[in-house]
Scaffold this motif. Structure first.
Motif, PDB file in Angstrom:
ATOM      1  N   LYS A  52       0.822  -1.219   0.000  1.00 35.26           N
ATOM      2  CA  LYS A  52       0.000   0.000   0.000  1.00 35.26           C
ATOM      3  C   LYS A  52       0.854   1.266   0.000  1.00 35.26           C
ATOM      4  CE  LYS A  52      -0.747   0.205   4.985  1.00 35.26           C
ATOM      5  NZ  LYS A  52      -1.720   0.248   6.054  1.00 35.26           N
ATOM      6  N   ASP A  53       2.001   1.233   0.643  1.00 38.02           N
ATOM      7  CA  ASP A  53       2.867   2.409   0.663  1.00 38.02           C
ATOM      8  C   ASP A  53       3.791   2.477  -0.549  1.00 38.02           C
ATOM      9  OD1 ASP A  53       1.733   3.225   3.078  1.00 38.02           O
ATOM     10  OD2 ASP A  53       3.214   2.107   4.271  1.00 38.02           O
ATOM     11  N   LYS A  54       3.721   1.452  -1.393  1.00 36.86           N
ATOM     12  CA  LYS A  54       4.547   1.417  -2.605  1.00 36.86           C
ATOM     13  C   LYS A  54       3.720   1.657  -3.864  1.00 36.86           C
ATOM     14  CE  LYS A  54       8.017  -1.578  -0.583  1.00 36.86           C
ATOM     15  NZ  LYS A  54       7.719  -2.454   0.521  1.00 36.86           N
ATOM     16  N   GLY A  55       2.398   1.896  -3.678  1.00 35.89           N
ATOM     17  CA  GLY A  55       1.577   2.242  -4.829  1.00 35.89           C
ATOM     18  C   GLY A  55       0.483   1.266  -5.211  1.00 35.89           C
ATOM     19  N   LEU A  56       0.128   0.314  -4.344  1.00 36.67           N
ATOM     20  CA  LEU A  56      -0.959  -0.629  -4.649  1.00 36.67           C
ATOM     21  C   LEU A  56      -2.212  -0.249  -3.874  1.00 36.67           C
ATOM     22  CD1 LEU A  56      -1.995  -3.316  -5.944  1.00 36.67           C
ATOM     23  CD2 LEU A  56      -1.310  -4.428  -3.809  1.00 36.67           C
ATOM     24  N   VAL A  57      -3.343  -0.330  -4.547  1.00 37.02           N
ATOM     25  CA  VAL A  57      -4.646  -0.191  -3.906  1.00 37.02           C
ATOM     26  C   VAL A  57      -5.414  -1.480  -4.162  1.00 37.02           C
ATOM     27  CG1 VAL A  57      -6.839   1.060  -3.894  1.00 37.02           C
ATOM     28  CG2 VAL A  57      -4.701   2.310  -4.246  1.00 37.02           C
ATOM     29  N   VAL A  58      -5.865  -2.139  -3.114  1.00 38.33           N
ATOM     30  CA  VAL A  58      -6.748  -3.305  -3.226  1.00 38.33           C
ATOM     31  C   VAL A  58      -8.156  -2.797  -2.949  1.00 38.33           C
ATOM     32  CG1 VAL A  58      -7.354  -5.573  -2.300  1.00 38.33           C
ATOM     33  CG2 VAL A  58      -4.939  -4.894  -2.448  1.00 38.33           C
TER      34      VAL A  58
END
Length: 160
Positions: A52-58
């Motif tokens: 999440k802090d590296k650019g992923l949104v689930v």
């Protein structure tokens, strides 16, 4: 139609704009709390926490179209997912992924990434779609594809 032009409501009825996720990889999953594949919530949450802090949104899109396996209401579903499955990634209101009332996001994704034997139709809970940080549908995954098996594609999109 572009991915970033689409919106969905949260379980509380607030608008969630896909444009808010520009520059991020997005993993969209149709979910259900009473499905045999429900243990995938754990793997989805692990991906969420790790990236999440590296650019992923689930994003979880609860759906009750497959044997009524999402009996929860919009009001109780979010809490159920947090308490019973440890889910902290965002969930939407309950939507439909097939048929006359298919949500616009799933209409769009199915038109861009077709499935196997069933064509574009979603065949079961936990079908997954990965979207690039530029908002392009990248890959569609079968319900039985575990979140762990998607990790290499996520790392590739995030250039990790």
């Amino acid at each position: 139609m572009e991915f970033y032009n689409l919106n969905v409501n949260t379980p509380k009825g607030e608008i969630l704009k896909m444009s808010d996720f520009k520059g991020k990889a997005v993993l969209i999953v149709n979910t259900a709390t009473k499905c045999g594949l429900t243990p995938q919530f754990e793997g989805l949450e692990k991906l969420h926490q790790k990236y999440k802090d590296k650019g992923l949104v689930v994003l979880g899109f609860p759906c009750n179209q497959f044997l009524n396996q999402e009996p929860e209401t919009n009001e109780t579903m979010e809490e159920n997912c947090k308490v019973n499955f440890g889910v902290t990634f965002p969930l939407t209101e309950k939507i439909e992924v097939n048929g006359e009332n298919t949500h616009e996001i799933f209409k769009y994704l199915k038109s861009k990434l077709r499935g196997g034997l069933f064509g574009s139709k979603i065949k079961w809970n936990f079908t997954k779609f990965l979207i690039t940080p530029e908002g392009k549908p990248y890959k569609r995954y079968a319900p039985t594809t575990t979140p762990f098996k998607i990790e290499k594609d996520i790392k590739q999109l995030l250039q990790l």
